[in-house]
Structures are given as structure tokens and as C-alpha cells.
Design a protein around this motif. Structure first.
Motif, PDB file in Angstrom:
ATOM      1  N   CYS A  82     -23.047  57.598 -78.064  1.00 41.53           N
ATOM      2  CA  CYS A  82     -21.574  57.386 -77.975  1.00 41.53           C
ATOM      3  C   CYS A  82     -20.516  58.155 -77.733  1.00 41.53           C
ATOM      4  N   PRO A 291     -22.881  51.654 -83.403  1.00 41.93           N
ATOM      5  CA  PRO A 291     -24.464  51.431 -82.652  1.00 41.93           C
ATOM      6  C   PRO A 291     -24.908  50.110 -81.819  1.00 41.93           C
ATOM      7  N   ARG A 292     -23.055  49.689 -82.028  1.00 44.64           N
ATOM      8  CA  ARG A 292     -23.144  49.084 -80.571  1.00 44.64           C
ATOM      9  C   ARG A 292     -22.885  49.314 -79.496  1.00 44.64           C
ATOM     10  N   ASN A 294     -23.586  52.600 -78.832  1.00 45.16           N
ATOM     11  CA  ASN A 294     -24.602  53.067 -78.418  1.00 45.16           C
ATOM     12  C   ASN A 294     -26.041  52.162 -77.522  1.00 45.16           C
ATOM     13  N   ALA A 295     -25.842  50.906 -77.988  1.00 40.84           N
ATOM     14  CA  ALA A 295     -26.716  49.703 -77.572  1.00 40.84           C
ATOM     15  C   ALA A 295     -26.804  49.946 -76.554  1.00 40.84           C
ATOM     16  N   ASP A 325     -23.036  43.734 -78.585  1.00 37.03           N
ATOM     17  CA  ASP A 325     -23.417  43.404 -79.660  1.00 37.03           C
ATOM     18  C   ASP A 325     -24.679  42.362 -79.739  1.00 37.03           C
ATOM     19  N   ASN A 328     -27.603  45.150 -79.095  1.00 34.90           N
ATOM     20  CA  ASN A 328     -27.472  46.228 -80.405  1.00 34.90           C
ATOM     21  C   ASN A 328     -28.465  44.996 -80.769  1.00 34.90           C
ATOM     22  N   ARG A 329     -29.140  43.315 -81.602  1.00 32.45           N
ATOM     23  CA  ARG A 329     -29.420  42.722 -82.120  1.00 32.45           C
ATOM     24  C   ARG A 329     -31.156  43.132 -81.381  1.00 32.45           C
ATOM     25  N   ARG A 331     -32.270  45.036 -79.678  1.00 34.40           N
ATOM     26  CA  ARG A 331     -32.273  46.802 -80.271  1.00 34.40           C
ATOM     27  C   ARG A 331     -33.000  47.326 -81.427  1.00 34.40           C
ATOM     28  N   LYS A 332     -32.735  45.803 -82.898  1.00 33.80           N
ATOM     29  CA  LYS A 332     -33.050  45.911 -83.652  1.00 33.80           C
ATOM     30  C   LYS A 332     -34.653  45.332 -83.748  1.00 33.80           C
TER      31      LYS A 332
END
Length: 568
Positions: A82, A291-292, A294-295, A325, A328-329, A331-332
Motif C-alpha cells: 500500500c 488491506p483491500r 494490499n490484496a 474487494d 481481499n475476500r 486473501r482472507k
């Protein structure tokens, strides 16, 4: 084991701050963080340290101004996090605005982390050379790129290094280096993020072009303050220390977001995160927006994130934000699986007996090992390195540390004790990266643990929660949440964390992993929640918590966000 340690509140500064008109709760919190006068909370742009004090910023400005006047091709080489993405966007936007239509071409290149790794390597220079640049400008990297700069020099390409990471004993032979942490730089703030360094260079460039009479009817002088939302995001997301200068940058960026003067990409990212930029706070930047962005660098290509930040088309920005987004999901989900595997690895050892932890699994994803290391560090309060498999027999590791162990210094010491162990390493006090051969993992694991054992005091190995003590019942309100959200908090200037004892009136588990409580103290009754809990509460508990707002069916109420609790 976790120890609660209430911060000392010096009474005289607290009294002085109250007398100067500060809210009594804020006076107490700020006095505990070393603030002695309200002038230290003056976040006006006029209070910024002048760019002239940043070593070689003026030289960088001359180099860039000459390139712009000559109609040169300037290529920004970005990092894939980021901070790097926002620094690149600041550079692209500012340089294009200042170059206008005068002929200079400004573009960027962000290496794929899985193919090229970190920094301005010779391979990246060769890739950049395909675009025939006259000047390479690194952002958030380059201070350790001795071989890469040498390759650029061979090809006749000038290099400008802008970075904030700690340098090695030898600096690259670049045309110019701007880094507050390089030897001889007396810039008062050593904690600028990469985006902060680039912003300062752009300020210096604008001043240089102004003296040359560059701006006029055809090229308008840009208002660089419009880039402060990007500066704020990169500064918070990179978890650099929020000293006074950085707090000015973050405060001004948040102010612009809240007033609607916001980058279209950031606007779209807020929307994708379900957050309102009019209520933007430091925690939104660090835990929702960062985080979004960075994903993209973790799972795909950070050029996607940079494109979101440099476009002025709201529809395109929203489309990219939705892609980020989704990443990011993903990634989680990957991270959840990796955590399960990591905990299985830890079943074979007693983390409390180890001074440091190093973990490797061939199934782990390179882009998520930094988050994994951070999670394990938080769980066991030990320095942690997590490794994932790379190419050619190599594994790539990401480390996170605790107070008491400077991670890059520990790696430097390990490299001296174990010659040939590292293919490369770098970083700073709390985070670092390293590449080694897979066959050498046991050597790294054991050597890292020995060095941590030597350097970490016994007290350092006990997790200490610095708290702001109890919060009076009258302050457990939505108004207090709003009051605290309006302030600037972050690394080195931590957000308020209160602690107190409560009776547990009720408890239930949500989604099999979150603990929902109803707590009582005297006549007060309040909801509380702990995410990813691991311990069941008894009848009476001592809680370290942050104050937040819970919204359910359109009704808002104060809620305690539990960071840690102990049965009493």
C-alpha cells in the motif's frame, strides 16, 4: 502470559492541556502519550518540516525538473504494498500535473512480487529498459539495490532513489538518493513512509519549477495538498511511527476525505468496504482500505491498485475497487487455511518456551505469509518468520517482531554468523523479509531462535498491554466514540485502550468463533464482542477494550471491542 500496564498520566501536562481548552478525556489521553502543550496538536500544513531540510530533496528536484524540461521519459519503479502504491500514485499524479503537455512522458512499473521479488533488481532494470526510460525513480524501495543501480548505469539510465528503509553499509551509486534514514541526513522526522518521502520530493520539485518560471498560462501550478489523502493512507497502512510530522500528514489527509475532497479510487474503496469517507478515521485506513489495496500485491499485480489511485474516472475506479474487494475476500480465505496449518505446526512445540518462531509449509501462499507471521506474533508474543516456497529451491520469508528485537539487525547478525545463508534480506525494526534455500530452513530456524534468545530480555517475552486505565461510566457513549474517532492515532501514538473489571451477565458464540457478551459494572450494562476468541470467560473478567459503535436494525449503541480479557 499478558500483563496489563496502565499508562502513567503526568498531572501537570494533563492540567495544562485542559486549561488550553482540550476535552478532559483527550487531555488525559494525550498527556499519557507525551503531549505537553496544545501546540503539539496543531496539524496545520504550515507546521510541516520544510522540504529543504530533507537531504538531497533539492538535488532530486533539479534532476526531475531538468528531465521535465528536456521532455524525458520518467519511469517510476514502485513497490507492491500500500505504501508503494500510494507513493507511485503521488508521483504519477504530481509529475504529470507539473509536466503538463510539454513532452515529458511519465509512467510506472510495478514488479510482480512472485516473479521478480522486491526492489530495483538487475532483472527489473532490464524489464524497465524495454520502455527506453531516461530516468528511473524508485518509490518505497531502492536503498539496497546496489546491483540494480549498477545495471542501470551500464545501460545509461539515470536513477533517483526515494526510500525510507534502513540502508546497508554501502549505498547504491544512484544519481541521487532521498531517504531520511541515509547517513548524514539530519531530517528531524526519521519515520516518513515511502509515500511521505515522495510527497516531499514533489514539494521540492514544485518549488524548483516555480523558481524556473515553469508555471503559467499553459501549465498551472498544482495544489499538491490534494494528494494528502493518498499520503495519509500509505503512512497509516505502512505502520510507521506517527510522530508529529506524520500526524500532520495523516490529519490533513483525513480532513480532505471527510470534506469530500477525495481521490476517486479511495472513494470507490470506501464504498466497496461499506464505509463512509465523511467519517474516515485512522482505523479505516489501516484495517479497511489498506488491506483491500494490499490484496492486489499479495495475490495478483499491484498495478491494479495503482490504476485505482491514478484514474479520474469514477466508474473505472469503482470497477477496480470491486475487483480489489474480491481479492481481499480471497486473501482472507487463504489466510484462514494457512493459520490452521500453522497452528498444527506449533502443536509440535511449546511456543512459550521458544524465543522466536520460524515456520515453513510448502502449501503456503507467498503473498499472505506476512499477515500469517503477524497473526502468530500477536497470538504468542514472539518474533515470527513465515516462509513459502519460491522458485529454484528457494523459500521466501516474511517476519514480524515484538518490542525488544530489531528484526533487520537480528537478520544482519545472523548473516554474519551464518555466511551464505541468505540470498537476500532487508527490512526494519518490526518487519523484514528474507530469501534462503529450502534446504537451509533448519539453519535459519535454529539460528534465528538463538539470536532472539540472546537479545530478548525475559520481560520482553511477556506481552504487555499498555492501557489507559478505566473509562468513567459517563464516557461509555456514542459521543465519546465520535470524539476519539476525530483524532489521529497509529503506530507510536496508539489509539486509546481502556481496561476495567466487569461481571459477565450473558455470553454467546457467533459464527462459531466470535464471543458476544453482556457486561455489567455497578449500574452500567453494556454489550461487548471479541473476534476469534480462544478462552471462555468466567463470571468476573478484567477486560482490555476499545470503545466502538454497534449498529443493528438502524439503532446505534456503544460497544466494547475486546482485545484481551482475563478471568479474575
Amino acid at each position: 502470559m499478558t500483563r496489563f500496564k496502565p499508562r502513567a498520566v503526568p498531572p501537570r501536562p494533563q492540567w495544562q492541556l485542559e486549561q488550553q481548552g482540550l476535552h478532559p478525556l483527550l487531555a488525559r489521553l494525550y498527556a499519557a502519550r507525551g503531549v505537553t502543550t496544545r501546540s503539539q496538536l496543531d496539524y496545520d500544513l504550515k507546521q510541516l518540516i520544510p522540504p529543504a531540510q530533507l537531504t538531497h530533496a533539492a538535488d532530486a528536484a533539479v534532476l526531475l525538473a531538468d528531465a521535465i524540461e528536456a521532455g524525458a521519459r520518467i519511469l517510476i519503479v514502485a513497490d507492491y504494498d500500500c505504501d508503494g502504491a500510494t507513493a507511485c500514485a503521488v508521483g504519477v499524479r504530481a509529475l504529470r500535473a507539473m509536466a503538463g503537455d510539454a513532452g515529458a512522458v511519465i509512467d510506472y512499473l510495478v514488479p510482480n512480487r512472485f516473479t521478480y521479488g522486491y526492489g530495483l533488481s538487475p532483472e527489473i532494470v532490464d524489464l524497465a529498459a524495454e520502455q527506453s526510460p531516461d530516468l528511473l525513480v524508485t518509490v518505497d524501495n531502492g536503498i539496497a539495490s546496489i546491483e540494480g543501480v549498477a545495471r542501470a548505469n551500464e545501460l545509461g539510465i539515470a536513477t533517483l532513489i526515494t526510500d525510507h528503509h534502513l540502508p546497508a553499509d554501502t549505498l547504491p551509486a544512484a544519481e541521487c538518493i532521498v531517504n531520511p534514514n541515509q547517513p548524514g541526513c539530519e531530517f528531524p522526522s526519521k519515520h516518513l513512509a515511502g509515500v511521505g518521502v515522495m510527497f516531499y520530493v514533489m514539494l521540492a520539485l514544485r518549488a524548483e519549477l516555480r523558481t524556473r518560471g515553469w508555471f503559467g498560462e499553459t501549465i498551472a501550478e498544482p495544489n499538491l495538498a490534494n494528494l494528502l489523502d493518498l499520503v495519509a493512507l500509505g503512512t497509516v497502512a505502512d505502520v510507521v511511527r506517527l510522530d508529529g510530522n506524520n500526524r500532520i500528514l495523516v490529519s490533513q489527509g483525513l480532513k480532505r476525505m471527510r470534506s469530500g475532497r477525495i481521490n476517486p479510487g479511495l472513494q470507490a474503496l470506501f464504498r466497496a468496504a461499506g464505509r463512509d469517507p465523511a467519517k474516515a478515521g485512522s482505523l479505516d485506513l489501516g484495517f479497511m482500505i489498506g488491506p483491500r489495496l494490499n490484496a492486489a500485491g499479495r495475490l495478483a499485480d499491484m498495478s491494479l491498485g495503482i490504476e485505482a489511485l491514478i484514474t479520474d474516472d469514477p466508474a473505472r475506479a469503482l470497477n477496480i475497487a470491486q475487483q480489489l474487494d474480491a481479492l481481499n475476500r480471497e486473501r482472507k480465505d487463504i489466510e484462514a487455511g494457512m493459520q490452521e496449518t500453522a497452528l498444527a505446526h506449533l502443536d509440535a512445540i511449546d511456543p512459550s518456551e521458544a524465543a522466536a518462531l520460524a515456520l515453513f509449509d510448502p502449501t503456503w501462499h507467498q503473498g499472505v505469509i506476512g499477515i500469517l507471521a503477524s497473526r502468530i506474533k500477536d497470538r504468542h508474543h514472539r518474533p515470527v518468520f513465515a516462509f513459502a516456497r519460491g522458485d529454484n529451491g528457494e523459500i521466501k520469508g516474511s517476519g514480524r517482531s515484538i518490542a525488544g528485537l530489531h528484526l533487520r539487525d537480528a537478520l544482519d547478525l545472523l548473516s554474519k554468523r551464518e555466511p551464505g545463508l541468505f540470498k537476500r534480506f532487508g527490512g526494519h525494526a518490526m518487519a523484514a523479509g528474507a530469501t534462503i534455500l529450502e534446504a537451509d530452513f533448519p539453519r535459519f530456524r535454529d539460528g534465528f531462535a538463538r539470536i532472539a534468545d540472546e537479545l530478548l530480555d525475559v520481560a520482553d517475552r511477556t506481552r504487555t498491554l499498555d492501557t489507559d486505565g478505566p473509562l468513567e461510566a459517563g464516557y461509555l457513549s456514542i459521543q465519546t466514540v465520535r470524539l476519539l474517532e476525530d483524532e489521529v492515532w497509529g503506530q507510536g501514538f496508539p489509539p486509546p485502550l481502556f481496561d476495567d473489571e466487569f461481571l459477565v451477565d450473558s455470553q454467546r458464540v457467533l459464527k462459531e468463533k466470535h464471543l458476544k457478551l453482556r457486561l455489567r459494572k455497578d449500574a452500567l450494562s453494556i454489550d461487548a464482542i471479541q473476534f476469534n476468541f480462544s478462552t471462555a470467560p468466567g463470571r468476573r473478567i478484567r477486560v482490555a477494550y476499545r470503545l466502538a459503535i454497534n449498529e443493528y436494525n438502524g439503532v446505534q449503541s456503544p460497544q466494547l471491542m475486546i482485545e484481551h480479557f482475563e478471568n479474575t
